[in-house]
Design a protein around this motif. Structure first.
Motif, short mmCIF file in Angstrom:
data_model
loop_
_atom_site.label_atom_id
_atom_site.label_comp_id
_atom_site.label_asym_id
_atom_site.label_seq_id
_atom_site.Cartn_x
_atom_site.Cartn_y
_atom_site.Cartn_z
N MET A 1 0.62 -1.16 -0.08
CA MET A 1 -0.05 -0.15 0.16
C MET A 1 1.18 1.18 0.24
O MET A 1 1.90 1.31 0.64
CB MET A 1 -0.75 -0.36 1.34
N ARG A 2 0.35 2.11 -1.20
CA ARG A 2 1.23 4.09 -0.52
C ARG A 2 -0.13 5.00 0.27
O ARG A 2 -0.99 4.57 -0.48
CB ARG A 2 0.96 4.06 -2.06
N LEU A 3 0.77 4.86 1.55
CA LEU A 3 0.42 5.95 2.25
C LEU A 3 0.60 6.84 1.38
O LEU A 3 2.32 8.05 1.85
CB LEU A 3 0.49 5.79 3.53
N ILE A 4 0.07 7.94 1.87
CA ILE A 4 0.14 9.77 1.31
C ILE A 4 -0.82 10.72 2.11
O ILE A 4 -1.27 10.80 2.88
CB ILE A 4 0.07 10.14 -0.19
N LEU A 5 0.17 11.18 3.27
CA LEU A 5 0.04 12.81 3.79
C LEU A 5 -0.37 13.42 3.34
O LEU A 5 0.63 14.04 3.47
CB LEU A 5 0.61 12.43 5.21
N MET A 6 -1.44 14.05 3.37
CA MET A 6 -1.93 15.90 2.69
C MET A 6 -1.93 16.41 3.96
O MET A 6 -3.20 16.89 5.03
CB MET A 6 -2.69 15.55 1.80
N THR A 7 -1.37 17.60 4.37
CA THR A 7 -0.95 18.36 5.86
C THR A 7 -0.87 20.50 4.91
O THR A 7 0.02 19.79 4.16
CB THR A 7 0.15 18.15 6.39
N ILE B 1 -4.71 8.12 1.47
CA ILE B 1 -4.96 9.13 1.41
C ILE B 1 -5.43 9.90 2.05
O ILE B 1 -6.47 9.76 2.06
CB ILE B 1 -4.84 10.00 0.13
N ILE B 2 -4.88 10.77 3.36
CA ILE B 2 -4.66 10.78 4.43
C ILE B 2 -5.12 12.45 4.72
O ILE B 2 -3.82 13.44 4.07
CB ILE B 2 -4.32 10.52 5.21
N ASP B 3 -6.30 13.45 4.36
CA ASP B 3 -6.94 14.60 4.59
C ASP B 3 -6.40 14.86 6.06
O ASP B 3 -7.62 14.52 6.84
CB ASP B 3 -7.89 15.08 3.78
N SER B 4 -4.82 15.30 6.47
CA SER B 4 -4.94 15.20 7.81
C SER B 4 -5.29 17.03 8.68
O SER B 4 -5.90 17.63 7.71
CB SER B 4 -3.44 14.55 7.89
N ALA B 5 -5.55 16.82 9.79
CA ALA B 5 -5.50 18.14 10.63
C ALA B 5 -3.81 19.11 10.05
O ALA B 5 -3.96 18.57 9.20
CB ALA B 5 -5.56 17.84 11.69
N PRO B 6 -4.99 20.87 10.21
CA PRO B 6 -3.74 21.30 10.09
C PRO B 6 -2.69 21.11 10.96
O PRO B 6 -2.06 19.85 11.72
CB PRO B 6 -3.88 22.47 10.51
#
Length: 390
Positions: A1-7, A129-134
């Motif tokens: 799995m590919r894990l991408i965190l957007m912050t 894809i994680i749409d993370s907190a600020p």
């Protein structure tokens, strides 16, 4: 799995970028989940459809979900919640008050990590894809494995053993006086089981062949400053960043005099973004004339961002921690871009090196080769803090 965190700082457009990235991954045939762990969810607004805690299909190969901390709490930590509620009721709180206060501060971050680990273990999706907190909250989330591990090793594990031994002796006296029971084995075991999951996730988060952070920023002074700090703190936690997205750049075709000074300042800040984040690649996204809401708008953003590219690729493989041998000395090199040496405090206790930058601290468990040695000096060079051990 590919894990991408957007912050990124709140309001910079990271949710739109996360959603557009999910669209492109799905288009390429990857089974993709975009998961929002931000307590103030806006992913459903971005897709312009109802989303909940459970994954819902948005279009072929693409699913979306918004983390519900209450659902995760009940499903994963129900025994602890019931015990805390029992204690609060014994103190005079009833009904909803006791139920609400049973959710301890920081639960959202913890359950975000647990949900990520569960999806990784299940392997149902190719890309998560994680749409993370600020940034501030996201960094607290990423520091949980290490900080939690320190408390578990130093305090919780000894307390767990003492509690198990004393409970049969103390319970008959304690319950009539306090009005509630001492925690049983199920309650005492739950936090440590959580910690074990989070500790296992740390190996995934720090594997730059699996996990990447993508920082979304705007060409504004305060936003750039926060993004630079976030990049350094991510490196401190050994989490690699592989891409910068500079969002909401006023297009050249906008010639209204009202925007003249704004465009001039943006041009300066655009250069700063490229220079300060080098060698990380930077993608620029214009300020659109319409809201980034709904699939047609996200399709346009997707085309601007990726064209024919595969967003699941690793754009830049960042090495945040290195150990090198220099003559008869070992040198631990920590990648801390944009941080001056006088902002860093170092100390060593046993086999742990404590690194503190502002209000962020990391207790690094040193490898055996360094644990028996003492730091003999440190310097900043090419954005690396180089610590000598002798």
């Amino acid at each position: 799995m590919r894990l991408i965190l957007m912050t990124g700082k709140g309001g910079v457009g990271k949710t739109s970028v996360a959603a557009a990235t999910g669209l492109r991954c799905a288009e390429l045939g990857y089974k993709t989940l975009v998961l929002s762990t931000d307590p103030a969810h806006s992913l459903a607004d971005s897709f312009d459809m109802e989303l909940g805690h459970d994954s819902r299909q948005v279009k072929p190969n693409l699913w979306g979900a918004e983390l519900d901390a209450l659902r995760e709490l009940e499903g994963n930590w129900g025994a602890v919640k019931r015990y805390i509620t029992q204690v609060l009721r014994a103190q005079g709180l009833e009904g909803v008050q006791a139920e609400e206060l049973a959710i301890l501060p920081g639960m959202d971050e913890i359950f975000g990590l647990v949900r990520m680990k569960r999806h990784y273990d299940e392997g149902e999706f190719d890309v998560l894809i994680i749409d993370s907190a600020p940034t501030g909250t996201a960094l607290r989330l990423l520091s949980l494995p290490e900080v939690g591990g320190w408390y578990m090793r130093k305090f919780y594990k000894p307390l767990q053993g003492i509690s198990a031994a004393l409970r049969p002796l103390v319970e008959p006296i304690f319950r009539p006086i306090a009005g509630f029971s001492l925690p049983d084995k199920e309650v005492m075991d739950a936090p440590y089981e959580f910690y074990e999951q989070i500790e296992a996730l740390e190996k995934i988060l720090t594997d730059n062949t699996v996990t990447s952070v993508r920082l979304v920023t705007n060409p504004e002074k305060m936003v750039i400053k926060e993004s630079l700090r976030a990049h350094a703190y991510l490196s401190l936690y050994n989490v690699a960043t592989d891409l910068i997205v500079a969002n909401r750049i006023i297009p050249a075709e906008v010639t209204d005099p009202f925007f003249k000074r704004w465009k001039e300042s943006q041009e300066q800040y655009r250069q700063e973004i490229h220079e300060n984040f080098r060698p990380l690649p930077v993608k620029e996204v214009p300020l659109y004339s319409e809201e980034m809401c709904g699939l047609p708008a996200l399709e346009r953003l997707k085309e601007t961002l990726y064209k024919d590219e595969d967003p699941s690729q690793i754009y830049y493989k960042e090495n945040t921690i290195r150990i090198v041998q220099d003559n008869n000395q070992y040198v631990l090199e920590l990648y801390l871009p944009g941080i001056a040496k006088d902002q860093i405090q170092l100390s060593k206790t046993g086999d742990e090196l404590n690194v503190r930058i502002g209000n962020h601290r990391r207790n690094m468990v040193l490898p055996q080769a360094l644990a028996a040695l003492q730091p003999s000096g440190a310097k900043m060079e090419d954005d690396y803090l180089k610590i000598k051990f002798a």
